[in-house]
Design a protein around this motif. Structure first.
Motif, PDB file in Angstrom:
ATOM      1  N   ASN A 189       0.852  -1.195   0.000  1.00 47.64           N
ATOM      2  CA  ASN A 189       0.000   0.000   0.000  1.00 47.64           C
ATOM      3  C   ASN A 189       0.892   1.252   0.000  1.00 47.64           C
ATOM      4  N   PRO A 190       0.730   2.135  -0.968  1.00 48.21           N
ATOM      5  CA  PRO A 190       1.585   3.316  -1.024  1.00 48.21           C
ATOM      6  C   PRO A 190       1.183   4.426  -0.049  1.00 48.21           C
ATOM      7  N   GLU A 191       0.048   4.249   0.641  1.00 51.04           N
ATOM      8  CA  GLU A 191      -0.408   5.272   1.582  1.00 51.04           C
ATOM      9  C   GLU A 191      -0.501   4.687   2.989  1.00 51.04           C
TER      10      GLU A 191
ATOM     11  N   GLY B 232      10.251  -0.592  10.580  1.00 51.69           N
ATOM     12  CA  GLY B 232       9.899  -0.968   9.214  1.00 51.69           C
ATOM     13  C   GLY B 232       9.450   0.202   8.363  1.00 51.69           C
ATOM     14  N   LEU B 233       9.020   1.283   8.998  1.00 47.63           N
ATOM     15  CA  LEU B 233       8.507   2.418   8.241  1.00 47.63           C
ATOM     16  C   LEU B 233       9.562   2.985   7.288  1.00 47.63           C
ATOM     17  N   LEU B 234      10.795   3.082   7.777  1.00 43.49           N
ATOM     18  CA  LEU B 234      11.840   3.691   6.960  1.00 43.49           C
ATOM     19  C   LEU B 234      12.330   2.772   5.846  1.00 43.49           C
ATOM     20  N   ASN B 235      11.771   1.565   5.782  1.00 48.55           N
ATOM     21  CA  ASN B 235      12.121   0.632   4.700  1.00 48.55           C
ATOM     22  C   ASN B 235      11.041   0.567   3.619  1.00 48.55           C
ATOM     23  N   MET B 236       9.964   1.310   3.805  1.00 49.47           N
ATOM     24  CA  MET B 236       8.842   1.251   2.853  1.00 49.47           C
ATOM     25  C   MET B 236       9.120   2.173   1.663  1.00 49.47           C
ATOM     26  N   LEU B 237       9.996   1.732   0.791  1.00 46.21           N
ATOM     27  CA  LEU B 237      10.462   2.585  -0.291  1.00 46.21           C
ATOM     28  C   LEU B 237       9.386   2.898  -1.321  1.00 46.21           C
ATOM     29  N   ASN B 238       8.295   2.134  -1.304  1.00 46.52           N
ATOM     30  CA  ASN B 238       7.227   2.403  -2.283  1.00 46.52           C
ATOM     31  C   ASN B 238       6.207   3.418  -1.781  1.00 46.52           C
ATOM     32  N   VAL B 239       6.293   3.819  -0.515  1.00 47.13           N
ATOM     33  CA  VAL B 239       5.256   4.661   0.074  1.00 47.13           C
ATOM     34  C   VAL B 239       5.303   6.064  -0.539  1.00 47.13           C
ATOM     35  N   THR B 240       4.107   6.602  -0.845  1.00 42.96           N
ATOM     36  CA  THR B 240       4.003   7.937  -1.435  1.00 42.96           C
ATOM     37  C   THR B 240       3.333   8.936  -0.494  1.00 42.96           C
TER      38      THR B 240
ATOM     39  N   ASN C  76      15.270   8.675   3.050  1.00 42.03           N
ATOM     40  CA  ASN C  76      15.492   7.526   2.167  1.00 42.03           C
ATOM     41  C   ASN C  76      14.225   7.102   1.442  1.00 42.03           C
ATOM     42  N   LEU C  77      13.082   7.615   1.894  1.00 39.41           N
ATOM     43  CA  LEU C  77      11.805   7.276   1.237  1.00 39.41           C
ATOM     44  C   LEU C  77      11.667   8.151  -0.003  1.00 39.41           C
ATOM     45  N   VAL C  78      12.371   7.771  -1.048  1.00 47.82           N
ATOM     46  CA  VAL C  78      12.548   8.632  -2.220  1.00 47.82           C
ATOM     47  C   VAL C  78      11.284   8.806  -3.051  1.00 47.82           C
TER      48      VAL C  78
ATOM     49  N   PRO D  31      13.327  13.834  -3.173  1.00 45.47           N
ATOM     50  CA  PRO D  31      13.175  14.262  -4.569  1.00 45.47           C
ATOM     51  C   PRO D  31      11.735  14.465  -5.041  1.00 45.47           C
ATOM     52  N   LYS D  32      10.768  13.774  -4.422  1.00 43.13           N
ATOM     53  CA  LYS D  32       9.394  13.845  -4.922  1.00 43.13           C
ATOM     54  C   LYS D  32       8.430  14.507  -3.939  1.00 43.13           C
ATOM     55  N   LEU D  33       8.915  14.971  -2.799  1.00 47.97           N
ATOM     56  CA  LEU D  33       8.019  15.531  -1.786  1.00 47.97           C
ATOM     57  C   LEU D  33       7.350  16.799  -2.316  1.00 47.97           C
ATOM     58  N   ARG D  34       6.010  16.772  -2.378  1.00 52.24           N
ATOM     59  CA  ARG D  34       5.226  17.897  -2.902  1.00 52.24           C
ATOM     60  C   ARG D  34       4.506  18.666  -1.802  1.00 52.24           C
ATOM     61  N   ILE D  35       4.047  17.935  -0.761  1.00 47.77           N
ATOM     62  CA  ILE D  35       3.269  18.551   0.310  1.00 47.77           C
ATOM     63  C   ILE D  35       3.892  18.180   1.648  1.00 47.77           C
TER      64      ILE D  35
END
Length: 284
Positions: free
Chosen positions: A30-32, A48-56, A74-76, A99-103
């Motif tokens: 789940n990305p959210e 485990g939270l800091l390993n969830m590289l797919n989270v948006t 690290n959550l790029v 790199p992708k943080l918008r909000i």
């Protein structure tokens, strides 16, 4: 050979609700992740939270977190980070390298300063710093270099002056400065051609720079709030009639004369009326 799925969560006995939510999000990819109002006090409670590289998207609002680990950067793929209503006192420098943080919502915390290089966000569009302890003296030098920023919320802080560099935020559409200690606004605010919302109510402002007349703040979609300031009489009189009358007056030659005369005869600023010593953001 079949691959064995790797869990984000280290082996543990009895899992808390928080760990269970993270575990399920990992299993479902789940990305959210919504961990609002879970009485979380630190990221150590969220293994485990800091390993969830797919989270948006991560929502951690209404908790009791007081520190952000540098590893969060690290959550790029993270695009939305909501830390509203926590007890955060400082931030890692790495945060602005995402790199992708918008909000980014850091409202209702205990920030007294922002880290060096904070303005380096490459993609940030919305920054909420409402209800902290910030002022013009503790902003990093590159704060106003966030060219992608569309909305900046600085309400309920301690600003007396807004740096002239505000004019560099060319894409800014919303600027919220209500309930500070602002004594004056810089003329560079008139360079924000895309600004459609300006909230300056509840400050110590007596006049406005004539350059504000350059902005489109009276169209149907525009919002301009300026009440609860000790305005000079001509502005106060126009405000009683309506915002459009204020803007028309500010654009007049008469006002330029009044403004210049006021600036040359500048006396002491109006006193601070609001007692902010009991703000939640002041608590240690």
């Amino acid at each position: 050979m079949n691959e064995v799925p790797v869990s984000c969560i280290p082996a543990a006995g009895k899992m808390s609700k928080t760990k269970k939510i993270i575990d399920e999000a990992c299993d479902l990819q789940n990305p959210e992740l919504d961990l609002a109002d879970k009485s979380v006090t630190s990221f150590e409670e969220m293994p485990g939270l800091l390993n969830m590289l797919n989270v948006t998207r991560i929502t951690l609002s209404h908790n009791k977190i007081n520190a952000i680990p540098p590893g969060l950067a690290n959550l790029v793929n993270l695009e939305i980070l909501n830390l509203f209503d926590n007890q955060i006192t400082d931030l890692p420098i790495s945060l602005s390298q995402m790199p992708k943080l918008r909000i980014l919502n850091l409202g209702m915390n205990r920030l007294n300063i922002l880290p060096r290089g904070f303005g380096a966000f490459p993609a940030l569009e919305v920054l909420d710093l409402t209800y902290n302890n910030l002022n013009e003296k503790n902003l990093p030098g590159n704060f106003f270099m966030m060219e992608t920023l569309r909305a900046l919320y600085l309400a309920d802080n301690d600003f007396e002056y807004l740096p002239s560099e505000i004019g560099q935020l060319k894409n800014l559409q919303i600027l919220v400065l209500r309930e500070n200690d602002l004594i004056e606004l810089p003329k560079e605010i008139g360079d924000l051609n895309r600004l459609r919302e300006l909230h300056i109510q509840g400050n110590r402002l007596t006049v406005l720079p004539p350059e504000i007349g350059n902005l489109d703040l009276v169209s149907n979609k525009a919002v301009f709030r300026m009440e609860f300031n000790p305005w000079v009489t001509p502005i106060g009189d126009q405000l009683q009639v309506g915002i459009s009358h204020v803007i028309d007056y500010i654009r007049s030659e008469t006002y330029k004369y009044v403004y210049n005369r006021h600036q040359s005869a500048k006396g002491p600023p109006p006193p601070i009326e609001a007692d902010k010593s009991k703000k939640l953001s002041r608590l240690v």
